[in-house]
Design a protein around this motif. Structure first.
Motif, PDB file in Angstrom:
ATOM      1  N   VAL A 341       0.867  -1.176   0.000  1.00 52.56           N
ATOM      2  CA  VAL A 341       0.000   0.000   0.000  1.00 52.56           C
ATOM      3  C   VAL A 341       0.904   1.226   0.000  1.00 52.56           C
ATOM      4  O   VAL A 341       1.671   1.447   0.943  1.00 52.56           O
ATOM      5  N   VAL A 342       0.810   2.004  -1.069  1.00 52.16           N
ATOM      6  CA  VAL A 342       1.769   3.077  -1.335  1.00 52.16           C
ATOM      7  C   VAL A 342       1.072   4.439  -1.325  1.00 52.16           C
ATOM      8  O   VAL A 342       0.193   4.689  -2.154  1.00 52.16           O
ATOM      9  N   PRO A 343       1.439   5.346  -0.407  1.00 49.55           N
ATOM     10  CA  PRO A 343       0.844   6.683  -0.388  1.00 49.55           C
ATOM     11  C   PRO A 343       1.445   7.576  -1.477  1.00 49.55           C
ATOM     12  O   PRO A 343       2.656   7.578  -1.697  1.00 49.55           O
ATOM     13  N   ILE A 344       0.576   8.310  -2.148  1.00 52.90           N
ATOM     14  CA  ILE A 344       0.998   9.307  -3.126  1.00 52.90           C
ATOM     15  C   ILE A 344       0.752  10.682  -2.510  1.00 52.90           C
ATOM     16  O   ILE A 344      -0.360  10.974  -2.057  1.00 52.90           O
ATOM     17  N   LEU A 345       1.782  11.518  -2.505  1.00 49.70           N
ATOM     18  CA  LEU A 345       1.756  12.777  -1.770  1.00 49.70           C
ATOM     19  C   LEU A 345       1.710  13.982  -2.703  1.00 49.70           C
ATOM     20  O   LEU A 345       2.147  13.917  -3.859  1.00 49.70           O
ATOM     21  N   ARG A 347       3.389  17.125  -3.845  1.00 47.15           N
ATOM     22  CA  ARG A 347       4.822  17.448  -3.818  1.00 47.15           C
ATOM     23  C   ARG A 347       5.092  18.768  -3.120  1.00 47.15           C
ATOM     24  O   ARG A 347       6.215  19.016  -2.670  1.00 47.15           O
ATOM     25  N   ALA A 348       4.072  19.611  -2.989  1.00 46.61           N
ATOM     26  CA  ALA A 348       4.278  20.913  -2.354  1.00 46.61           C
ATOM     27  C   ALA A 348       4.237  20.822  -0.836  1.00 46.61           C
ATOM     28  O   ALA A 348       5.135  21.334  -0.147  1.00 46.61           O
ATOM     29  N   ASP A 349       3.213  20.147  -0.287  1.00 46.14           N
ATOM     30  CA  ASP A 349       3.081  20.131   1.174  1.00 46.14           C
ATOM     31  C   ASP A 349       3.354  18.762   1.802  1.00 46.14           C
ATOM     32  O   ASP A 349       3.335  18.630   3.030  1.00 46.14           O
ATOM     33  N   GLY A 350       3.589  17.729   0.989  1.00 45.63           N
ATOM     34  CA  GLY A 350       3.930  16.415   1.526  1.00 45.63           C
ATOM     35  C   GLY A 350       2.772  15.648   2.120  1.00 45.63           C
ATOM     36  O   GLY A 350       2.985  14.597   2.741  1.00 45.63           O
ATOM     37  N   LYS A 351       1.544  16.145   1.927  1.00 42.85           N
ATOM     38  CA  LYS A 351       0.376  15.452   2.462  1.00 42.85           C
ATOM     39  C   LYS A 351      -0.180  14.471   1.426  1.00 42.85           C
ATOM     40  O   LYS A 351       0.003  14.653   0.221  1.00 42.85           O
ATOM     41  N   ARG A 352      -0.856  13.450   1.916  1.00 40.19           N
ATOM     42  CA  ARG A 352      -1.452  12.481   1.004  1.00 40.19           C
ATOM     43  C   ARG A 352      -2.464  13.168   0.095  1.00 40.19           C
ATOM     44  O   ARG A 352      -3.253  14.000   0.543  1.00 40.19           O
ATOM     45  N   ASP A 353      -2.454  12.772  -1.167  1.00 30.98           N
ATOM     46  CA  ASP A 353      -3.211  13.496  -2.186  1.00 30.98           C
ATOM     47  C   ASP A 353      -4.063  12.498  -2.984  1.00 30.98           C
ATOM     48  O   ASP A 353      -3.564  11.807  -3.868  1.00 30.98           O
ATOM     49  N   ASN A 354      -5.355  12.447  -2.670  1.00 32.81           N
ATOM     50  CA  ASN A 354      -6.250  11.533  -3.367  1.00 32.81           C
ATOM     51  C   ASN A 354      -6.350  11.855  -4.856  1.00 32.81           C
ATOM     52  O   ASN A 354      -6.371  10.953  -5.695  1.00 32.81           O
ATOM     53  N   ALA A 355      -6.435  13.150  -5.178  1.00 32.03           N
ATOM     54  CA  ALA A 355      -6.582  13.540  -6.580  1.00 32.03           C
ATOM     55  C   ALA A 355      -5.361  13.115  -7.383  1.00 32.03           C
ATOM     56  O   ALA A 355      -5.486  12.594  -8.505  1.00 32.03           O
ATOM     57  N   ARG A 356      -4.175  13.310  -6.835  1.00 25.60           N
ATOM     58  CA  ARG A 356      -2.954  12.922  -7.549  1.00 25.60           C
ATOM     59  C   ARG A 356      -2.855  11.396  -7.665  1.00 25.60           C
ATOM     60  O   ARG A 356      -2.428  10.864  -8.689  1.00 25.60           O
ATOM     61  N   ALA A 357      -3.254  10.689  -6.595  1.00 27.89           N
ATOM     62  CA  ALA A 357      -3.226   9.236  -6.630  1.00 27.89           C
ATOM     63  C   ALA A 357      -4.180   8.702  -7.701  1.00 27.89           C
ATOM     64  O   ALA A 357      -3.835   7.776  -8.453  1.00 27.89           O
ATOM     65  N   GLN A 358      -5.373   9.291  -7.789  1.00 28.88           N
ATOM     66  CA  GLN A 358      -6.329   8.866  -8.807  1.00 28.88           C
ATOM     67  C   GLN A 358      -5.806   9.153 -10.213  1.00 28.88           C
ATOM     68  O   GLN A 358      -5.964   8.335 -11.122  1.00 28.88           O
ATOM     69  N   ARG A 359      -5.177  10.310 -10.389  1.00 25.37           N
ATOM     70  CA  ARG A 359      -4.649  10.651 -11.706  1.00 25.37           C
ATOM     71  C   ARG A 359      -3.539   9.676 -12.104  1.00 25.37           C
ATOM     72  O   ARG A 359      -3.482   9.217 -13.245  1.00 25.37           O
ATOM     73  N   LEU A 360      -2.657   9.362 -11.143  1.00 30.47           N
ATOM     74  CA  LEU A 360      -1.600   8.392 -11.409  1.00 30.47           C
ATOM     75  C   LEU A 360      -2.206   7.038 -11.777  1.00 30.47           C
ATOM     76  O   LEU A 360      -1.770   6.389 -12.747  1.00 30.47           O
ATOM     77  N   TYR A 361      -3.201   6.630 -11.027  1.00 30.77           N
ATOM     78  CA  TYR A 361      -3.878   5.352 -11.277  1.00 30.77           C
ATOM     79  C   TYR A 361      -4.413   5.276 -12.706  1.00 30.77           C
ATOM     80  O   TYR A 361      -4.183   4.296 -13.436  1.00 30.77           O
ATOM     81  N   HIS A 362      -5.131   6.311 -13.142  1.00 30.99           N
ATOM     82  CA  HIS A 362      -5.715   6.316 -14.478  1.00 30.99           C
ATOM     83  C   HIS A 362      -4.658   6.411 -15.571  1.00 30.99           C
ATOM     84  O   HIS A 362      -4.743   5.697 -16.583  1.00 30.99           O
ATOM     85  N   LEU A 363      -3.654   7.248 -15.384  1.00 25.87           N
ATOM     86  CA  LEU A 363      -2.624   7.407 -16.411  1.00 25.87           C
ATOM     87  C   LEU A 363      -1.792   6.133 -16.570  1.00 25.87           C
ATOM     88  O   LEU A 363      -1.403   5.769 -17.685  1.00 25.87           O
ATOM     89  N   LEU A 364      -1.519   5.471 -15.461  1.00 22.51           N
ATOM     90  CA  LEU A 364      -0.779   4.209 -15.548  1.00 22.51           C
ATOM     91  C   LEU A 364      -1.548   3.185 -16.377  1.00 22.51           C
ATOM     92  O   LEU A 364      -0.987   2.518 -17.255  1.00 22.51           O
ATOM     93  N   ALA A 365      -2.849   3.059 -16.106  1.00 28.21           N
ATOM     94  CA  ALA A 365      -3.645   2.036 -16.782  1.00 28.21           C
ATOM     95  C   ALA A 365      -3.944   2.403 -18.232  1.00 28.21           C
ATOM     96  O   ALA A 365      -3.840   1.562 -19.129  1.00 28.21           O
ATOM     97  N   GLU A 366      -4.315   3.646 -18.482  1.00 32.76           N
ATOM     98  CA  GLU A 366      -4.840   4.025 -19.782  1.00 32.76           C
ATOM     99  C   GLU A 366      -3.759   4.401 -20.796  1.00 32.76           C
ATOM    100  O   GLU A 366      -3.975   4.270 -22.008  1.00 32.76           O
ATOM    101  N   GLU A 367      -2.592   4.844 -20.316  1.00 33.62           N
ATOM    102  CA  GLU A 367      -1.557   5.287 -21.244  1.00 33.62           C
ATOM    103  C   GLU A 367      -0.235   4.536 -21.101  1.00 33.62           C
ATOM    104  O   GLU A 367       0.638   4.678 -21.952  1.00 33.62           O
ATOM    105  N   ASN A 368      -0.108   3.727 -20.041  1.00 32.36           N
ATOM    106  CA  ASN A 368       1.175   3.068 -19.805  1.00 32.36           C
ATOM    107  C   ASN A 368       1.080   1.555 -19.604  1.00 32.36           C
ATOM    108  O   ASN A 368       2.101   0.900 -19.371  1.00 32.36           O
TER     109      ASN A 368
END
Length: 409
Positions: A341-345, A347-368
């Motif tokens: 289980v990997v937290p995605i943060l 980059r500015a404030d170091g807090k967990r970021d649901n929006a960034r995690a979701q974007r990474l999730y979709h980009l990994l699957a759909e484009e990579n």
């Protein structure tokens, strides 16, 4: 009232506050199970079950090596699957086949336990989020209430989950039971999904021994082979009639496509499940493959695979640590399964970021071409992705793609 088909035994199993007759729904206790053709006879000229006596219609299509086609697929399967159960009993060190129930994956067992124990619209189950989602889904399907007692969501993760983040809160479970006597089943996932955290046997004992809880504790051990040898709650079955342990061939055995789940418990509960199941729930191909998977040579291969995945998991943790500058947090959970289980943060404030995690999730699957699981909506898993340990090549590719995507989002 007694349990139909249960062989009488002079021995009794604790705890003293538990009476299975009071846990099972009365209509289930009164049930006379369907008697299928193969319950009585499995050999001879079989003219009793309206099967196609000329055989199955599948052609080999040039594949003469397909051993499945040599099975008697035109006959109904063995309803008892005793040979498979004997190998499970040997592997898990339980007294005999009367302690074992086989289901179509663990999901059938989860559903069946609710149907036999919990009255629709009146009684409830207890779960400990974040946990496996099918407990709640089955509860809703069966019109069963759900009481949620979250895991410990703060603090550091302990190795295997002995303490800290994602450990069960026994005192809170007891309070929930005191507040709601209609709770009939308590589901504990160990190692947890999605947490990978192992529940100590001492904590499971504490729940089993709690005299105010009159129901059954269900320990889901889908990932138990990735933990230490002494971690399984199966060792407690000899002492507790109010315990059922679920296991599966899907994970460590690598047979997710076969759909074979296993319930281990004292004979009275196993007999109730057997009385209530569909007549031929385990198919002939599934039984055949399971028997091969549980042979000694295959078990050794399974353990080699588990060892390899464990080493790969450690390497993957180190690889994720190397992505810290791109906003990847330290892996959370007990790490006693075949995933992380990997937290995605941010980059500015170091807090967990649901929006960034979701974007990474979709980009990994759909484009990579890399598919992981978004778990940010689970309690304590904000901004997190769940990543299964893959092959060495898959892990390398996944890390490279994650690095590439995170560098631009």
């Amino acid at each position: 009232m007694s349990i139909h088909g249960l062989v009488a035994s002079a021995s009794t199993v604790g705890p003293s506050h538990f009476d299975i007759i009071k846990v099972i729904r009365p209509n289930i206790l009164a049930l006379h199970p369907y008697r299928c053709a193969r319950d009585d006879y499995q050999e001879g000229i079989l003219l009793d079950a309206n099967e196609n006596s000329l055989g199955h219609s599948i052609t080999r299509a040039g594949n003469a090596q397909d051993a499945i086609l040599d099975l008697d697929l035109h006959r109904y399967p063995d309803p008892a699957q005793l040979l498979v159960k004997e190998r499970v009993a040997s592997l898990r060190s339980v007294p005999g086949v009367d302690h074992i129930f086989l289901g179509v994956g663990s999901d059938e067992i989860i559903d069946l336990l609710m149907r036999v124990c919990v009255a629709p619209g009146a009684e409830k189950i207890l779960i400990t989020p974040p946990t496996y989602g099918m407990y709640s889904v089955c509860a809703q399907i069966n019109d069963v209430g759900v009481v949620k007692c979250p895991l410990e969501l703060t603090g550091a993760s302990g190795e295997g989950g002995e303490a800290g983040r994602f450990s069960i809160r026994v005192s809170e479970i007891k309070r929930a039971v005191d507040a709601d006597p209609s709770i009939k089943l308590i589901f504990l996932c160990s190692p947890g999904n999605p947490t990978g955290t192992l529940i100590p046997l001492s904590s499971i004992r504490a729940v089993l021994d709690y005299s105010n809880f009159k129901g059954i504790v269900v320990v889901d051990e889908a990932y138990i082979d990735f933990a230490s040898d002494d971690a399984s709650a199966v060792s407690l079955i000899k002492e507790y009639a109010n315990l059922v342990v679920m296991q599966t061939l899907s994970k460590s055995f690598g047979l997710a496509g076969v759909r074979l789940g296993i319930a281990l418990a004292q004979p009275p509960l196993i007999q109730v499940l057997t009385n209530t199941k569909a007549p031929y729930n385990i198919s002939t191909p599934t039984g055949h493959i399971a028997l091969s998977a549980l042979a000694p040579i295959s078990i050794r291969a399974m353990r080699d695979t588990v060892s390899t995945l464990g080493a790969s998991r450690k390497n993957l943790i180190a690889e994720f640590a190397g992505l810290a500058s791109l906003g990847v947090g330290s892996v959370i959970g007990g790490n006693t399964a075949n995933f992380l289980v990997v937290p995605i943060l941010d980059r500015a404030d170091g807090k967990r970021d649901n929006a960034r995690a979701q974007r990474l999730y979709h980009l990994l699957a759909e484009e990579n071409g890399v598919v992981v699981r978004y778990r940010g909506s689970e309690p304590g898993c904000e901004g997190c992705l769940r990543v299964t340990v893959g092959t060495e090549e898959e892990n390398k590719t996944a890390i490279a793609k994650i690095r590439e995507v995170l560098s631009v989002i």
